[in-house]
Design a protein around this motif. Structure first.
Motif, PDB file in Angstrom:
ATOM      1  N   THR A   1     -21.114 -12.313  28.608  1.00 60.12           N
ATOM      2  CA  THR A   1     -20.744 -12.567  30.001  1.00 60.12           C
ATOM      3  C   THR A   1     -19.657 -13.626  30.081  1.00 60.12           C
ATOM      4  O   THR A   1     -18.693 -13.497  30.860  1.00 60.12           O
TER       5      THR A   1
ATOM      6  N   GLY B   1     -16.386 -12.047  28.696  1.00 58.19           N
ATOM      7  CA  GLY B   1     -15.864 -11.017  29.585  1.00 58.19           C
ATOM      8  C   GLY B   1     -15.345 -11.550  30.903  1.00 58.19           C
ATOM      9  O   GLY B   1     -14.515 -10.913  31.550  1.00 58.19           O
ATOM     10  N   SER B   2     -15.824 -12.713  31.307  1.00 52.62           N
ATOM     11  CA  SER B   2     -15.441 -13.263  32.606  1.00 52.62           C
ATOM     12  C   SER B   2     -14.116 -14.009  32.577  1.00 52.62           C
ATOM     13  O   SER B   2     -13.455 -14.127  33.618  1.00 52.62           O
TER      14      SER B   2
ATOM     15  N   THR C   1     -21.635  -5.969  26.586  1.00 50.53           N
ATOM     16  CA  THR C   1     -21.658  -6.874  27.736  1.00 50.53           C
ATOM     17  C   THR C   1     -20.247  -7.282  28.122  1.00 50.53           C
ATOM     18  O   THR C   1     -19.903  -7.310  29.314  1.00 50.53           O
TER      19      THR C   1
ATOM     20  N   VAL D   1     -18.732  -6.441  31.773  1.00 53.69           N
ATOM     21  CA  VAL D   1     -18.271  -7.497  32.683  1.00 53.69           C
ATOM     22  C   VAL D   1     -16.803  -7.304  33.031  1.00 53.69           C
ATOM     23  O   VAL D   1     -16.389  -7.490  34.187  1.00 53.69           O
ATOM     24  N   ARG D   2     -16.018  -6.902  32.054  1.00 61.24           N
ATOM     25  CA  ARG D   2     -14.594  -6.665  32.315  1.00 61.24           C
ATOM     26  C   ARG D   2     -14.380  -5.516  33.295  1.00 61.24           C
ATOM     27  O   ARG D   2     -13.368  -5.493  34.016  1.00 61.24           O
TER      28      ARG D   2
ATOM     29  N   VAL E   1     -16.157  -4.729  35.919  1.00 54.49           N
ATOM     30  CA  VAL E   1     -16.639  -4.957  37.286  1.00 54.49           C
ATOM     31  C   VAL E   1     -15.483  -4.749  38.265  1.00 54.49           C
ATOM     32  O   VAL E   1     -14.371  -5.244  38.050  1.00 54.49           O
TER      33      VAL E   1
ATOM     34  N   LEU F   1     -23.160 -14.039  39.891  1.00 57.78           N
ATOM     35  CA  LEU F   1     -23.421 -13.591  38.524  1.00 57.78           C
ATOM     36  C   LEU F   1     -24.604 -12.633  38.480  1.00 57.78           C
ATOM     37  O   LEU F   1     -24.532 -11.570  37.834  1.00 57.78           O
TER      38      LEU F   1
ATOM     39  N   VAL G   1     -22.145  -9.337  39.017  1.00 58.69           N
ATOM     40  CA  VAL G   1     -21.580  -9.169  37.675  1.00 58.69           C
ATOM     41  C   VAL G   1     -22.579  -8.508  36.734  1.00 58.69           C
ATOM     42  O   VAL G   1     -22.304  -7.452  36.140  1.00 58.69           O
ATOM     43  N   LEU G   2     -23.758  -9.113  36.594  1.00 63.63           N
ATOM     44  CA  LEU G   2     -24.738  -8.558  35.658  1.00 63.63           C
ATOM     45  C   LEU G   2     -25.275  -7.210  36.134  1.00 63.63           C
ATOM     46  O   LEU G   2     -25.545  -6.316  35.320  1.00 63.63           O
TER      47      LEU G   2
ATOM     48  N   ALA H   1     -22.645  -4.645  35.335  1.00 63.13           N
ATOM     49  CA  ALA H   1     -22.502  -4.457  33.890  1.00 63.13           C
ATOM     50  C   ALA H   1     -23.779  -3.945  33.228  1.00 63.13           C
ATOM     51  O   ALA H   1     -23.754  -3.600  32.043  1.00 63.13           O
TER      52      ALA H   1
END
Length: 259
Positions: A80, A83-84, A138, A142-143, A145, A164, A168-169, A172
């Protein structure tokens, strides 16, 4: 009901065919290393008693659970983070590709130097192999989203932990579960490999002991236990996945039904 019966038939058909082929191919075999399937099945209840399940199968399951859970937490957390943030990803990507290319079984002797030969070593070996599919999936999840959803959340003041957890989660999670599924099979393999090194119990240790003492039918029963364990864990994983990703599977089903 009919659909359920058809699914059950498809699930049972291939294993039944494979067992029938194995039974026919091994029937009458006099090769000590390739005993008939009926001999293996007759040996099974004598070998895998309640005591052996407690002393060998249960410790293996505990190690697998600990290593898998450790990999899941680390993989999702680090994935995460990477990826963020694009800059973090640019810095970490070469190192991740290098570490991912190293086969975990090769690290067993090195891990033994630092973690000893107890359960800690086996858990670290399992975690070191399971973490990569979880982490990489993951990162990609995340990328992927939706940027519009991210901007919408920002406009409504949804930030920090709420953003998050709820955006996000959640977005993903299908890809995270794909990584968790891959990691489960890797974890079973590494569980067995780690128990072949300086162990005193476990399924891998027991299979090797049977092989070294030329108890070949007993060794084959250990292989059957591993197959059954993998199947049961896969079923449990599918149940959990269906429950957690119910919204995702429902969305896909509705998309397929729409014109």
């Amino acid at each position: 009901m009919r659909r359920l019966l058809l699914r059950l038939l498809f699930v049972v058909a291939l294993p039944a065919i494979l067992v029938a082929v194995w039974w026919a191919a091994s029937d009458g075999s006099t090769d000590p290393f390739w005993p008939p399937l009926r001999t293996i099945l007759n040996t099974f209840p004598d070998v895998w008693t309640g005591e052996r399940l407690r002393t060998d199968v249960w410790p293996s399951l505990l190690r697998l659970t600990a290593g898998y859970a450790t990999a899941a937490v680390l993989g999702v957390a680090i994935g995460t983070l990477i990826g963020s943030y694009r800059r973090v990803r640019a810095v970490c990507e070469p190192v991740l590709e290098f570490l991912r290319a190293v086969p975990p079984p090769v690290l067993v002797p090195i891990i033994m130097l630092f973690a000893g030969i107890g359960d800690t070593m086996k858990i670290v070996v399992i975690a070191s192999g399971c973490v990569w599919p979880i982490l990489l999936n993951t990162v990609e999840g995340v990328r992927a989203v939706d940027s519009v959803m991210l901007e919408t959340a920002r406009s409504y003041g949804i930030t920090g932990a709420a953003r998050l957890r709820n955006l996000v989660l959640r977005s993903a999670s299908p890809q995270i579960f794909a990584g968790l599924r891959q990691a489960l099979s890797i974890g079973i393999i590494l569980m067995v490999i780690s128990e072949m090194f300086a162990a005193s119990n476990g399924i891998g240790f027991t299979v090797v002991q049977f092989q070294r003492s030329f108890a070949i039918p007993d060794m084959w029963t250990g292989i059957l236990v591993l197959g059954l364990l993998g199947f049961l864990l896969s079923v449990v994983f599918q149940v959990v996945e269906r429950r957690v990703l119910g919204w995702y599977h429902g969305l896909r089903a509705s998309t397929r039904r729409s014109p």
